[in-house]
Write an enzyme that holds these catalytic residues in place. Structure first.
Site, PDB file in Angstrom:
ATOM      1  CD  GLN A  29      -1.026  -6.586   8.850  1.00 34.21           C
ATOM      2  OE1 GLN A  29      -0.657  -7.634   9.331  1.00 34.21           O
ATOM      3  NE2 GLN A  29      -2.285  -6.226   8.849  1.00 34.21           N
TER       4      GLN A  29
ATOM      5  CG  ASP B 122      -3.595  -1.477   1.994  1.00 35.12           C
ATOM      6  OD1 ASP B 122      -4.229  -2.384   2.582  1.00 35.12           O
ATOM      7  OD2 ASP B 122      -3.364  -0.365   2.499  1.00 35.12           O
TER       8      ASP B 122
HETATM    9  P1  GDP Z   1      -4.918  -6.183   0.412  1.00 36.73           P
HETATM   10  O1  GDP Z   1      -4.974  -5.601   1.766  1.00 36.73           O
HETATM   11  O2  GDP Z   1      -3.530  -6.538  -0.013  1.00 36.73           O
HETATM   12  O3  GDP Z   1      -5.865  -7.324   0.203  1.00 36.73           O
HETATM   13  O4  GDP Z   1      -5.382  -5.010  -0.592  1.00 36.73           O
HETATM   14  P2  GDP Z   1      -6.625  -3.989  -0.346  1.00 36.73           P
HETATM   15  O5  GDP Z   1      -7.885  -4.715  -0.574  1.00 36.73           O
HETATM   16  O6  GDP Z   1      -6.459  -3.254   0.915  1.00 36.73           O
HETATM   17  O7  GDP Z   1      -6.336  -2.919  -1.473  1.00 36.73           O
HETATM   18  C1  GDP Z   1      -6.264  -3.267  -2.812  1.00 36.73           C
HETATM   19  C2  GDP Z   1      -7.293  -2.469  -3.595  1.00 36.73           C
HETATM   20  O8  GDP Z   1      -7.012  -2.554  -4.980  1.00 36.73           O
HETATM   21  C3  GDP Z   1      -8.712  -3.005  -3.457  1.00 36.73           C
HETATM   22  O9  GDP Z   1      -9.606  -1.940  -3.563  1.00 36.73           O
HETATM   23  C4  GDP Z   1      -8.850  -3.950  -4.632  1.00 36.73           C
HETATM   24  O10 GDP Z   1     -10.199  -4.144  -5.058  1.00 36.73           O
HETATM   25  C5  GDP Z   1      -8.058  -3.198  -5.663  1.00 36.73           C
HETATM   26  N1  GDP Z   1      -7.406  -4.045  -6.677  1.00 36.73           N
HETATM   27  C6  GDP Z   1      -6.723  -5.205  -6.481  1.00 36.73           C
HETATM   28  N2  GDP Z   1      -6.202  -5.638  -7.628  1.00 36.73           N
HETATM   29  C7  GDP Z   1      -6.552  -4.736  -8.576  1.00 36.73           C
HETATM   30  C8  GDP Z   1      -6.276  -4.601  -9.976  1.00 36.73           C
HETATM   31  O11 GDP Z   1      -5.589  -5.418 -10.594  1.00 36.73           O
HETATM   32  N3  GDP Z   1      -6.800  -3.494 -10.600  1.00 36.73           N
HETATM   33  C9  GDP Z   1      -7.545  -2.568  -9.942  1.00 36.73           C
HETATM   34  N4  GDP Z   1      -7.996  -1.521 -10.632  1.00 36.73           N
HETATM   35  N5  GDP Z   1      -7.830  -2.670  -8.632  1.00 36.73           N
HETATM   36  C10 GDP Z   1      -7.324  -3.729  -7.966  1.00 36.73           C
HETATM   37  P1  IMO Z   2      -3.445  -5.273   4.767  1.00 38.64           P
HETATM   38  O1  IMO Z   2      -3.432  -6.695   5.231  1.00 38.64           O
HETATM   39  C1  IMO Z   2      -1.604  -1.315   5.010  1.00 38.64           C
HETATM   40  C2  IMO Z   2       0.046  -0.153   8.901  1.00 38.64           C
HETATM   41  C3  IMO Z   2      -0.625   0.980   9.639  1.00 38.64           C
HETATM   42  C4  IMO Z   2       0.566   1.552  10.388  1.00 38.64           C
HETATM   43  C5  IMO Z   2       1.369   0.301  10.756  1.00 38.64           C
HETATM   44  C6  IMO Z   2       1.120  -0.217  12.165  1.00 38.64           C
HETATM   45  O2  IMO Z   2      -4.784  -4.759   4.395  1.00 38.64           O
HETATM   46  O3  IMO Z   2      -2.405  -5.063   3.710  1.00 38.64           O
HETATM   47  P2  IMO Z   2      -0.924  -1.489  13.288  1.00 38.64           P
HETATM   48  O4  IMO Z   2      -2.371  -1.105  13.435  1.00 38.64           O
HETATM   49  O5  IMO Z   2      -0.699  -2.756  12.558  1.00 38.64           O
HETATM   50  O6  IMO Z   2      -0.183  -1.467  14.600  1.00 38.64           O
HETATM   51  O7  IMO Z   2      -0.281  -0.297  12.419  1.00 38.64           O
HETATM   52  O8  IMO Z   2       0.993  -0.684   9.821  1.00 38.64           O
HETATM   53  N1  IMO Z   2      -0.859  -1.263   8.511  1.00 38.64           N
HETATM   54  C7  IMO Z   2      -1.260  -1.497   7.269  1.00 38.64           C
HETATM   55  N2  IMO Z   2      -1.064  -0.798   6.127  1.00 38.64           N
HETATM   56  N3  IMO Z   2      -2.297  -2.475   4.968  1.00 38.64           N
HETATM   57  C8  IMO Z   2      -2.469  -3.206   6.092  1.00 38.64           C
HETATM   58  O9  IMO Z   2      -3.045  -4.423   6.088  1.00 38.64           O
HETATM   59  C9  IMO Z   2      -1.990  -2.699   7.320  1.00 38.64           C
HETATM   60  N4  IMO Z   2      -2.030  -3.138   8.587  1.00 38.64           N
HETATM   61  C10 IMO Z   2      -1.314  -2.257   9.301  1.00 38.64           C
HETATM   62  O10 IMO Z   2      -1.185   1.915   8.754  1.00 38.64           O
HETATM   63  O11 IMO Z   2       1.370   2.302   9.519  1.00 38.64           O
HETATM   64 MG    MG Z   3      -5.622  -3.888   2.742  1.00 38.21          MG
END
Ligand code: GDP
Ligand code: IMO
Ligand code: MG
Length: 428
Positions: free
Chosen positions: A226, A15
């Site tokens: 991840q 994330d």
């Molecule tokens: P990913 O799984 O690595 O693609 O990340 P996620 O989408 O799960 O979580 C990142 C969150 O942060 C999302 O809600 C994005 O829209 C937000 N985000 C990403 N970059 C930025 C940033 O530079 N500023 C802010 N405020 N939000 C961001």
């Molecule tokens: P993105 O790509 C954050 C975490 C789960 C749990 C562990 C194992 O959006 O960054 P799983 O379902 O993979 O067997 O769960 O890994 N987890 C993540 N946490 N972002 C993710 O994906 C995740 N994918 C799995 O919360 O702790």
């Molecule tokens: Mg994510």
């Protein structure tokens, strides 16, 4: 003529904003390929105030002139894949050409069921907090060499043969270990055949797409899911996922030689979050954690769970730089730190009285780590409209320089907001 290859990896526990970074860089690429993980991922992309969350589709899918690949290392839940495609179609989007690897494994209904049952059966302290998307059980079957591959969905005889073996085994597990109802072979076979019909036109040799694109001068972007600390080998085992998010995973999960990777970009938040269980040295259970969660909107894109939050951990970032061979960092969510009077950064751990500058490979040791912080001045200004490094407040620039110096990697991209345009590129 040869195209360039970039791998985008998560530095922390997922994330970090990989989706938005891939979206920002996809414009200069011909091909965007996912190489591991499955629908446990949730990658957010915001374009002109419209929000998209991709679980299986590569984050370049919104570019109609690109090719998007789901590589052999990904585990595919067909229902999620089709739902994502339908949603984008309903929203009137014209998409990239999508190719799904014949060799990718399929997440079957029993994988999701067993994921939830096994998580439920773990005692407190042993729970992983999985996403319940069937990831662990599907990869287990892959490595046990009994998994169902995408190609099997379009071969009714092989599919039946494999399902007979699988369902016999899973029914023993379900009924004898978990006291659950047995599965019906015919039901699952029928469903899988339906998936196959829809999947057929998408299937192909994804590694060939990559090599052909590179030969014709197109750049290829490998999109990790991840993050480093969730890697099955290099993460905080057993509190990890069941695949290889690290840059090496791109080689096996998409079919590219290690020497053919030109650049690895590590995505890290300006602070740190984790969702699910496991050690997290800089986690803040008080006001700082709550403020980061509220300001950063730190709720899971896949499960909606509140994310655990804390200050940035440069011991972990430095580890990720080394493990992945990171050439440049993408620092996201810098805007979320605006308004903090002081910013703390963890630069070492105290583990039972000994100072550690390196991330321990033992999860038990990490669980005992007390973070040691260095304090930097914060800034008050809203930085959402900054489009160059020089426009950032001096304290924000200093924070970035501090990170660069401590982990020996340049910050090549800075996120100052959610949107595609809220990005500062530095020589990338
Ligand atoms: P990913 O799984 O690595 O693609 O990340 P996620 O989408 O799960 O979580 C990142 C969150 O942060 C999302 O809600 C994005 O829209 C937000 N985000 C990403 N970059 C930025 C940033 O530079 N500023 C802010 N405020 N939000 C961001
Ligand atoms: P993105 O790509 C954050 C975490 C789960 C749990 C562990 C194992 O959006 O960054 P799983 O379902 O993979 O067997 O769960 O890994 N987890 C993540 N946490 N972002 C993710 O994906 C995740 N994918 C799995 O919360 O702790
Ligand atoms: Mg994510």
């Amino acid at each position: 003529m040869k195209g360039r290859t970039d791998v985008i990896v998560g530095v922390q526990w997922g994330d970090e904003g990989k989706g938005r970074v891939v979206d920002a860089l996809a414009g200069k690429s011909g091909v965007i390929a996912r190489y591991q993980g499955g629908a446990n991922a949730g990658h957010t992309v915001v374009v002109e105030d419209e929000k998209f969350v991709f679980h299986l589709l590569p984050s370049g899918i919104l570019y109609p002139d690109k090719i998007c690949l789901i590589g052999n290392g990904v585990v595919i839940d067909p229902e999620t894949l089709f739902a994502e495609l339908d949603d984008l179609k309903d929203r009137g989007k014209i998409l990239a050409r999508l190719v799904v690897s014949n060799a990718a494994h399929i997440v079957m209904p029993y994988h999701k069921q067993i994921d939830k049952l096994s998580e439920g059966a773990r005692s407190e302290g042993r729970k992983i907090g999985t996403t319940g998307r069937g990831i662990g059980p599907c990869y287990s079957d892959k490595f046990d060499r009994i998994g169902i591959r995408a190609e099997d969905l379009v071969n009714p005889e092989i599919l039946k043969e494999k399902l007979i073996i699988n369902i016999e085994q899973k029914n023993k597990i379900l009924t004898r270990v978990y006291d659950a109802e047995p599965l019906d072979l015919e039901d699952i076979y029928k469903t899988a055949l339906e998936w196959g019909k829809r999947m057929k036109p998408l299937l192909g040799d994804t590694f060939l797409e990559i090599h052909n694109a590179l030969a014709s001068g197109k750049n290829v972007l490998f999109e990790g899911a991840q993050g480093t600390l969730l890697d099955i080998d290099h993460g905080t085992y057993p509190f990890v996922t069941s695949s290889s998010p690290c840059s090496g995973g791109a080689c096996t999960g998409a079919g590219i030689g290690a020497g053919k990777i030109d650049r690895v970009i590590g995505v890290t938040k300006a602070y740190c979050t984790r969702v699910g269980e496991g050690p997290f040295p800089t986690e803040d259970h008080g006001l700082i954690g709550e403020t980061l969660r509220t300001r950063g909107g730190e709720f899971g894109a896949t499960t909606g769970r509140p994310r655990r939050c804390g200050w940035n951990d440069l011991v972990a970032v430095d580890y990720a730089v080394k493990i992945n061979g990171i050439d440049g960092l993408a620092l996201t969510k810098l805007d979320v730190l605006s308004g903090f009077e002081k910013i703390q950064v963890c630069t070492s751990y105290d583990i039972e009285g000994t100072i550690h500058k390196e991330f321990p490979s033992s999860c038990a040791e990490l669980a005992k780590a007390v973070p040691l912080f260095e304090e930097l001045p914060g800034w008050k200004e809203d930085i959402g409209k900054c489009r160059s490094f020089e426009e950032l407040p001096a304290q924000a620039q200093d924070y970035i320089r501090f990170i660069e110096e401590r982990v020996s990697a340049p910050v090549v991209l800075i996120g100052v907001g959610q949107g595609r345009e809220d990005t500062i590129l530095r020589g990338i």
